[in-house]
Each structure stands twice: as structure tokens, then as C-alpha cells.
Design an enzyme around this catalytic site. Structure first.
Site, short mmCIF file in Angstrom:
data_model
loop_
_atom_site.label_atom_id
_atom_site.label_comp_id
_atom_site.label_asym_id
_atom_site.label_seq_id
_atom_site.Cartn_x
_atom_site.Cartn_y
_atom_site.Cartn_z
CG HIS A 1 -2.05 -1.13 1.15
ND1 HIS A 1 -3.06 -1.79 0.63
CD2 HIS A 1 -1.45 -2.61 2.29
CE1 HIS A 1 -3.51 -2.83 1.18
NE2 HIS A 1 -2.27 -3.35 1.52
CB SER B 1 13.77 22.23 -15.18
OG SER B 1 12.84 23.60 -15.48
CE LYS C 1 12.10 18.58 -11.64
NZ LYS C 1 11.60 19.50 -12.52
CD GLU D 1 9.69 11.56 -15.69
OE1 GLU D 1 8.62 12.70 -14.95
OE2 GLU D 1 10.71 12.09 -15.48
#
Ligand code: ARG
Length: 459
Positions: A153, A274, A280, A287
């Protein structure tokens, strides 16, 4: 190629709508190998002379070399790879070329080419899966002592070895590989000789064609052979599930690389920056892998919907099988090596993993097991440790800092040796059952995988 029955040319719109050469040109090597084997069978059947066969073979290998070298002009008026090659052959060698399509239809030809292409693709993908598996196994082997919380979970559950976590993905990938290996059995069936749908009055030695092209079996029903795309559906399912596994791996890596988890860092070569936020480092590979699972599943659905409700036998709808197939193969072949590289170069933060795994709450089950070994029924021990946990949270005191007197207030079964249970190392060492994450088990799993992966045939 069908001019006899027609009085006017095909409309330009239909030519553009119906062409498949823009995507089926990648079948050229298989198409040519299939045609050479077919021509040899035509010689045995007395349709071609040896001399005509020689001209065809030289012509076709010349075309293959030209396509290899990028010196071949594909024409959309010739619709697909089969007609592009056949028409060029006839242009080059004349009459012998015009005999090649005897006892053959594009319906059995495209099934042959696609099956041959799929065999190669499966072999290449399985090899790439093996490379990713090895990358995971070696990363596990390089960090034998790293521990992290195992989650259910997405809540901390119990401590596990980092190696055990990585090896879970090795298992998943192995099922993907085995599924493709199994699908390959049904791919490896030779359809040529089925003609358009009902074979031919000119009977060829199909077995010798199959032998030349390395097929394990011959299709036994010409109608099924030209309309069957089950083998593509199986591959697309296999790649869809592979995509889902890679997506889940990607998601774990994305989480681990957050400041919140801080369990791992990806190399500069495998992250992007970024354009706005200078600090970043984004895990784009993971992804995109997660994102691309969408098209892998979509390609399966696309094919299944194309097949649904088709009357026997070949229908032009079946041309729609190739783009999803090629896209899934390309996606898998692009993703697997990148994931392997990214994991190879990933650096883990042992201490932050260990700090998270040292949360004593993760050993609550071990305390319950301890009480069981002292004779307390598990349901009671679960209850006792539940109350103890509530106490620990309420008082802000870890299990190991609770005195033996207080512990005995919860259960008479507690004695001093309970504190030994509260060590992550011991907790892992105790998990010795088959499939559990003791260091010994993980080490022998790594040995097993290394041997196993070593023995896999390479393409
Ligand atoms: N390009 C076609 C396909 O991919 C080849 C078979 C065409 N057959 C036909 N009867 N038009 O399915």
C-alpha cells in the site's frame, strides 16, 4: 499487378490510403528469403528451370543488396513490399521474374514474411530482456548489504534486502521472456502454399520450403493460415505485459529519486534538466518508459479490435496488424537497453535506505512472531503488538527503548531476548524460507541468475 480486369487506374486517394510500403518495407529481407525458397520449390515442381531459378536468385539478392545500401526506390503505386520487389525483379530479369508468383498469393506471402520477422524480433527482444536482467542482477550483487523498507500500500511494511527488491523484477522479466519464447512456438509455423485461401492446383513441396526457412512446423489448414494473426496478438500481449513491468520498475526508480525517498540517484547521462528550474534532474527515461506502456497496451487492443468480427479468411483489415506490431517491437527494443544502462549507472544512497529500514515499526511482525515462539497464539500476539505499537506512538518511544517491565505489562511472554529481535540484520537473516529475503537466499539467487542468464542463447 492486377491490370487485366481493370479499365481505369486506381484513384490517387486509394493509393495513398491503401499503401503499406511505408511501413512494411522492413520485411524486405524476409520477403526475399521467402521468395528464393518458393522459387526453389517451383523448380522441383517443374514450373521453373534451374536457369530461371538462378536468374531469380541473383535478381533478388541484388535487390536485397540495393535495399541494404539504401539504393532502392520504393513506389507507393506498388502498394506493398511484395509487389515492389516482384515488379523490380521482373523489370531486372524479365520473363523468369513473371513466373515467381505461381502458386502463391500475397495472403500467404505476407503471413510468411511477418512470421519470419516475428521470430527474429522475439529472439532480439529476449536477448535485450536478458541484458536488463543482468544489469539488475549485477546491481543487486554490488550491494549485498543494502536494506530498504519493503512496502505494501506504499506504506512501510517490513525490511528487505535491496537485492531482493531488484530480483523481484528479474523474476517478472523472466516470465516475459518465457512468454515470448512460448509464443514463438506458434509463430514458427510455415504458411506458404496456402495461396489466397485454398492452396493451389500446383502442389509444391511445402516441407522443403519450411526446412530452407528454418520453420519447425507447417500450417495444416490453408484458410486458417492466411487469416491467423493469433501469433501477433500473443506477441503484443507479451510486450504489453513487459511494458507494464517496465513501467512499474520505472515508477520505483522515480520514487527512489525523489528528495522524499532519496534512495537513489541516476547518472547525468540518464537524466534531463529543466529549462526553467536550474536545480532539476528529471528521470525522463523512467517516466517515458512508464508512459510508453500505454502504447504497448494500446497496440494489443488495436489488433484485437481489428480481428474481432472478421469473416473468413483474409480481409484487407489484416494489413492493420503491422503498425501496432512494429511499434511494440520498436518500443521494447528502444526501452530495454536504456533501462539496462540506467540501472547499471544508478548510484544508491545506502544510508538513507538503511535509515528508512531501521524504523522499528517495520519489526512489529517480528515481535508478534517472537511471542508465537513463546507459545502465544498469533491472533493474540498480533493484538498485543498492536497495543504495544499504539503505546510506542503515543509515548514517542521506540520498541527497543521500552523497558522489559513495561513490555511484560503487555504480555508475560516477553523476556530480555526480545531486544535481539529488534535488529534489522537478524530480522533478515531469520527469513530463510525458500523465496524469502535472507542474505544467503539472495546470494544464491544471484548465483542462480548469473548461471541462467549466461546460458541464454545470444542472437
Ligand atoms: N499489404 C497486404 C497486407 O499487409 C498484403 C496482402 C494483400 N493481399 C490482398 N489480397 N490485397 O495485408
Amino acid at each position: 499487378m492486377w491490370k487485366g480486369r481493370f479499365e481505369t487506374d486506381t484513384s490517387d486517394r486509394l493509393v495513398a490510403f491503401g499503401e503499406s510500403i511505408s511501413f512494411d518495407q522492413r520485411l524486405y529481407r524476409h520477403d526475399i528469403a521467402g521468395s528464393i525458397a518458393h522459387a526453389r520449390a517451383l523448380v522441383s515442381a517443374g514450373i521453373l528451370t534451374q536457369d530461371e531459378f538462378d536468374q531469380i536468385e541473383i535478381g533478388l539478392t541484388g535487390i536485397r543488396d540495393d535495399i541494404d545500401a539504401g539504393n532502392f526506390e520504393f513506389k507507393i503505386e506498388l502498394e506493398d513490399i511484395h509487389m515492389n520487389i516482384e515488379s523490380e525483379l521482373t523489370k531486372r530479369i524479365g520473363a523468369a521474374g513473371a513466373k515467381l508468383h505461381t502458386a502463391r498469393s500475397r495472403n500467404d506471402q505476407v503471413a510468411l514474411d511477418t512470421r519470419m520477422y516475428c521470430r527474429d524480433a522475439i529472439d532480439a527482444i529476449r536477448e535485450a530482456i536478458g541484458v536488463l536482467q543482468s544489469s539488475l542482477v549485477e546491481h543487486a550483487a554490488a550491494h549485498p548489504d543494502a536494506v530498504l523498507p519493503g512496502y505494501t500500500h506504499l506504506q512501510r511494511g517490513q525490511p528487505v534486502l535491496y537485492a531482493h527488491h531488484l530480483l523481484a523484477y528479474v523474476e517478472m522479466l523472466d516470465r516475459d521472456s518465457a512468454r515470448l519464447e512460448d509464443a514463438r512456438v506458434r509463430v514458427d509455423v510455415m504458411p506458404l502454399g496456402s495461396g489466397a485461401l485454398a492452396g493451389s492446383t500446383i502442389c509444391l513441396d511445402r516441407q522443403s520450403v519450411a526446412d530452407e526457412l528454418g520453420f519447425a512446423a507447417l500450417s495444416q489448414n490453408s484458410m486458417d493460415a492466411v487469416s491467423d494473426r493469433d501469433y501477433i496478438a500473443e506477441i503484443l500481449f507479451g510486450l504489453g505485459l513487459l511494458g507494464i513491468h517496465l513501467s512499474r520498475l520505472g515508477e520505483d526508480l522515480i520514487l527512489w529519486c525523489t528528495a522524499e525517498f532519496d534512495f537513489a540517484r541516476l547518472s547525468d547521462a540518464h537524466t534531463t534538466g529543466s529549462s526553467l528550474m536550474p536545480q532539476k534532474k528529471n528521470p525522463d527515461i523512467a517516466e517515458l518508459t512508464r508512459g510508453k506502456s500505454g502504447r504497448l497496451v494500446g497496440n494489443l487492443v488495436s489488433l484485437l479490435v481489428t480481428l474481432k468480427g472478421l469473416p473468413m479468411t483474409y480481409n484487407r483489415d489484416l494489413q492493420e496488424d503491422k503498425e501496432p506490431l512494429f511499434d511494440s517491437i520498436d518500443t521494447a527494443m528502444a526501452t530495454l537497453p536504456l533501462m539496462a544502462d540506467m540501472i547499471r549507472d544508478m548510484v544508491i544512497n545506502d544510508s538513507s535506505m538503511r535509515a528508512a529500514a531501521s524504523d522499528e515499526m517495520l519489526l512489529a511482525t517480528d515481535i508478534a512472531d517472537y511471542l508465537v515462539r513463546k507459545g502465544v497464539p498469533f491472533r493474540d500476539s498480533h493484538d498485543i503488538v498492536g497495543s504495544l505499537t499504539a503505546h510506542s506512538v503515543r509515548e514517542g518511544v521506540a520498541f527497543s527503548a521500552i523497558s522489559i517491565e513495561t513490555l511484560r505489562g503487555f504480555s508475560e511472554a516477553f523476556s530480555e531476548d526480545v531486544y535481539d529481535v529488534l535488529q534489522v540484520k537478524g530480522a533478515l537473516a531469520a527469513r530463510q524460507g525458500i523465496g524469502a529475503p535472507s542474505p544467503e537466499n539472495c546470494a544464491s539467487q544471484i548465483t542462480r541468475w548469473r548461471t541462467d542468464l549466461e546460458e541464454r542463447p545470444k542472437v
